[in-house]
Design a protein around this motif. Structure first.
Motif, PDB file in Angstrom:
ATOM      1  N   SER A   2      43.712  34.801  47.784  1.00 19.72           N
ATOM      2  CA  SER A   2      43.391  35.978  47.435  1.00 19.72           C
ATOM      3  C   SER A   2      43.110  37.115  46.121  1.00 19.72           C
ATOM      4  O   SER A   2      44.336  36.452  45.308  1.00 19.72           O
ATOM      5  CB  SER A   2      44.992  37.248  48.148  1.00 19.72           C
ATOM      6  OG  SER A   2      44.927  38.600  48.328  1.00 19.72           O
ATOM      7  N   THR A   3      42.734  38.126  45.195  1.00 16.53           N
ATOM      8  CA  THR A   3      42.234  38.197  44.556  1.00 16.53           C
ATOM      9  C   THR A   3      42.763  39.810  43.992  1.00 16.53           C
ATOM     10  O   THR A   3      42.006  40.417  45.311  1.00 16.53           O
ATOM     11  CB  THR A   3      41.176  38.121  44.045  1.00 16.53           C
ATOM     12  OG1 THR A   3      41.201  36.563  43.883  1.00 16.53           O
ATOM     13  CG2 THR A   3      41.381  38.341  42.326  1.00 16.53           C
ATOM     14  N   THR A   4      42.988  40.453  43.106  1.00 15.59           N
ATOM     15  CA  THR A   4      43.729  41.782  42.982  1.00 15.59           C
ATOM     16  C   THR A   4      42.605  41.957  42.313  1.00 15.59           C
ATOM     17  O   THR A   4      42.054  41.451  40.755  1.00 15.59           O
ATOM     18  CB  THR A   4      45.503  42.459  42.158  1.00 15.59           C
ATOM     19  OG1 THR A   4      46.130  41.401  43.552  1.00 15.59           O
ATOM     20  CG2 THR A   4      44.787  43.056  42.412  1.00 15.59           C
ATOM     21  N   TYR A   5      42.029  43.306  42.337  1.00 20.14           N
ATOM     22  CA  TYR A   5      40.779  44.269  41.783  1.00 20.14           C
ATOM     23  C   TYR A   5      41.890  45.192  41.094  1.00 20.14           C
ATOM     24  O   TYR A   5      41.954  46.353  42.091  1.00 20.14           O
ATOM     25  CB  TYR A   5      39.654  44.086  42.938  1.00 20.14           C
ATOM     26  CG  TYR A   5      38.737  42.573  42.622  1.00 20.14           C
ATOM     27  CD1 TYR A   5      38.462  42.505  41.462  1.00 20.14           C
ATOM     28  CD2 TYR A   5      38.998  41.902  44.129  1.00 20.14           C
ATOM     29  CE1 TYR A   5      37.746  40.991  41.832  1.00 20.14           C
ATOM     30  CE2 TYR A   5      38.851  40.864  44.263  1.00 20.14           C
ATOM     31  CZ  TYR A   5      37.676  39.929  43.129  1.00 20.14           C
ATOM     32  OH  TYR A   5      37.539  39.140  43.010  1.00 20.14           O
ATOM     33  N   PRO A   6      41.686  45.881  40.075  1.00 19.73           N
ATOM     34  CA  PRO A   6      40.261  45.382  39.372  1.00 19.73           C
ATOM     35  C   PRO A   6      40.840  44.203  38.913  1.00 19.73           C
ATOM     36  O   PRO A   6      42.218  44.351  38.459  1.00 19.73           O
ATOM     37  CB  PRO A   6      40.482  46.487  37.896  1.00 19.73           C
ATOM     38  CG  PRO A   6      41.136  47.282  38.283  1.00 19.73           C
ATOM     39  CD  PRO A   6      41.486  47.187  40.196  1.00 19.73           C
ATOM     40  N   ILE A  29      31.779  37.590  44.845  1.00 19.08           N
ATOM     41  CA  ILE A  29      30.858  37.669  45.517  1.00 19.08           C
ATOM     42  C   ILE A  29      30.771  37.351  47.108  1.00 19.08           C
ATOM     43  O   ILE A  29      31.090  37.556  47.825  1.00 19.08           O
ATOM     44  CB  ILE A  29      29.815  36.583  44.736  1.00 19.08           C
ATOM     45  CG1 ILE A  29      28.664  37.186  43.570  1.00 19.08           C
ATOM     46  CG2 ILE A  29      28.494  36.528  46.022  1.00 19.08           C
ATOM     47  CD1 ILE A  29      27.643  35.903  43.182  1.00 19.08           C
ATOM     48  N   GLU A  30      32.280  36.345  46.304  1.00 15.61           N
ATOM     49  CA  GLU A  30      32.498  35.984  48.136  1.00 15.61           C
ATOM     50  C   GLU A  30      33.469  36.871  48.994  1.00 15.61           C
ATOM     51  O   GLU A  30      33.484  37.004  49.732  1.00 15.61           O
ATOM     52  CB  GLU A  30      33.626  34.675  47.817  1.00 15.61           C
ATOM     53  CG  GLU A  30      32.670  33.827  47.664  1.00 15.61           C
ATOM     54  CD  GLU A  30      33.883  32.508  47.162  1.00 15.61           C
ATOM     55  OE1 GLU A  30      34.777  32.039  47.936  1.00 15.61           O
ATOM     56  OE2 GLU A  30      33.765  31.209  46.949  1.00 15.61           O
ATOM     57  N   GLN A  31      33.654  37.523  47.929  1.00 16.41           N
ATOM     58  CA  GLN A  31      34.630  38.672  48.722  1.00 16.41           C
ATOM     59  C   GLN A  31      33.885  39.995  48.815  1.00 16.41           C
ATOM     60  O   GLN A  31      34.800  41.025  49.647  1.00 16.41           O
ATOM     61  CB  GLN A  31      35.665  39.285  48.124  1.00 16.41           C
ATOM     62  CG  GLN A  31      36.906  38.304  47.962  1.00 16.41           C
ATOM     63  CD  GLN A  31      38.514  38.604  47.451  1.00 16.41           C
ATOM     64  OE1 GLN A  31      38.828  39.713  46.738  1.00 16.41           O
ATOM     65  NE2 GLN A  31      39.498  37.551  46.665  1.00 16.41           N
ATOM     66  N   ALA A  32      32.524  40.630  48.546  1.00 18.25           N
ATOM     67  CA  ALA A  32      31.964  40.887  48.655  1.00 18.25           C
ATOM     68  C   ALA A  32      31.753  42.113  49.402  1.00 18.25           C
ATOM     69  O   ALA A  32      31.654  42.807  50.129  1.00 18.25           O
ATOM     70  CB  ALA A  32      31.152  41.304  48.075  1.00 18.25           C
ATOM     71  N   THR A  33      31.524  40.959  50.619  1.00 18.33           N
ATOM     72  CA  THR A  33      31.435  41.138  52.028  1.00 18.33           C
ATOM     73  C   THR A  33      32.651  41.881  53.471  1.00 18.33           C
ATOM     74  O   THR A  33      31.954  42.216  53.976  1.00 18.33           O
ATOM     75  CB  THR A  33      30.941  39.299  53.444  1.00 18.33           C
ATOM     76  OG1 THR A  33      31.784  38.939  52.957  1.00 18.33           O
ATOM     77  CG2 THR A  33      29.354  38.551  52.300  1.00 18.33           C
ATOM     78  N   GLN A  34      33.870  42.046  52.420  1.00 15.89           N
ATOM     79  CA  GLN A  34      34.250  42.284  53.401  1.00 15.89           C
ATOM     80  C   GLN A  34      34.463  44.228  53.048  1.00 15.89           C
ATOM     81  O   GLN A  34      35.295  45.365  52.819  1.00 15.89           O
ATOM     82  CB  GLN A  34      35.769  41.554  53.159  1.00 15.89           C
ATOM     83  CG  GLN A  34      35.815  40.529  53.545  1.00 15.89           C
ATOM     84  CD  GLN A  34      37.156  39.059  52.404  1.00 15.89           C
ATOM     85  OE1 GLN A  34      38.073  40.463  52.360  1.00 15.89           O
ATOM     86  NE2 GLN A  34      37.133  38.157  52.841  1.00 15.89           N
ATOM     87  N   ARG A  35      33.788  44.518  51.444  1.00 10.37           N
ATOM     88  CA  ARG A  35      33.666  45.979  50.966  1.00 10.37           C
ATOM     89  C   ARG A  35      31.999  46.088  51.167  1.00 10.37           C
ATOM     90  O   ARG A  35      31.828  46.335  50.168  1.00 10.37           O
ATOM     91  CB  ARG A  35      34.246  45.193  50.065  1.00 10.37           C
ATOM     92  CG  ARG A  35      35.808  44.750  49.767  1.00 10.37           C
ATOM     93  CD  ARG A  35      35.407  44.917  47.656  1.00 10.37           C
ATOM     94  NE  ARG A  35      36.723  44.184  47.874  1.00 10.37           N
ATOM     95  CZ  ARG A  35      37.610  44.507  48.032  1.00 10.37           C
ATOM     96  NH1 ARG A  35      38.399  45.590  47.200  1.00 10.37           N
ATOM     97  NH2 ARG A  35      39.330  43.692  47.435  1.00 10.37           N
TER      98      ARG A  35
END
Length: 78
Positions: A2-6, A29-35
């Motif tokens: 789990s990573t927090t953005y920004p 990129i790996e998390q982009a599919t969830q957004r």
């Protein structure tokens, strides 16, 4: 993972810049599919400070870079 953005990124040398930004972008990129609908925005704040975030202003599937460092115009105003 789990990573927090920004995600803030601070580097101390050029080698770290390449390594840290590459790793951060790969994770995003790996998390982009969830957004869906948001692209990845990498912002340079100064020569050592960056942030990585998801932005609706960046087309999905795209990585955009933004440089927020002040520009130094050396041209004469004459």
């Amino acid at each position: 993972m789990s990573t927090t953005y920004p995600m803030p990124i601070t580097i101390s040398n050029r080698r770290e810049l390449d390594q840290m930004l590459d790793s951060a972008v790969e994770a995003a990129i790996e998390q982009a599919t969830q957004r869906p609908g948001a692209g990845i925005l990498v912002t340079r704040h100064n020569h050592r400070s960056f942030s990585l975030s998801f932005s609706q202003e960046v087309p999905y599937g795209t990585i955009m870079e933004r440089d927020m460092r002040p520009s130094f115009d050396t041209r004469s105003n004459a």
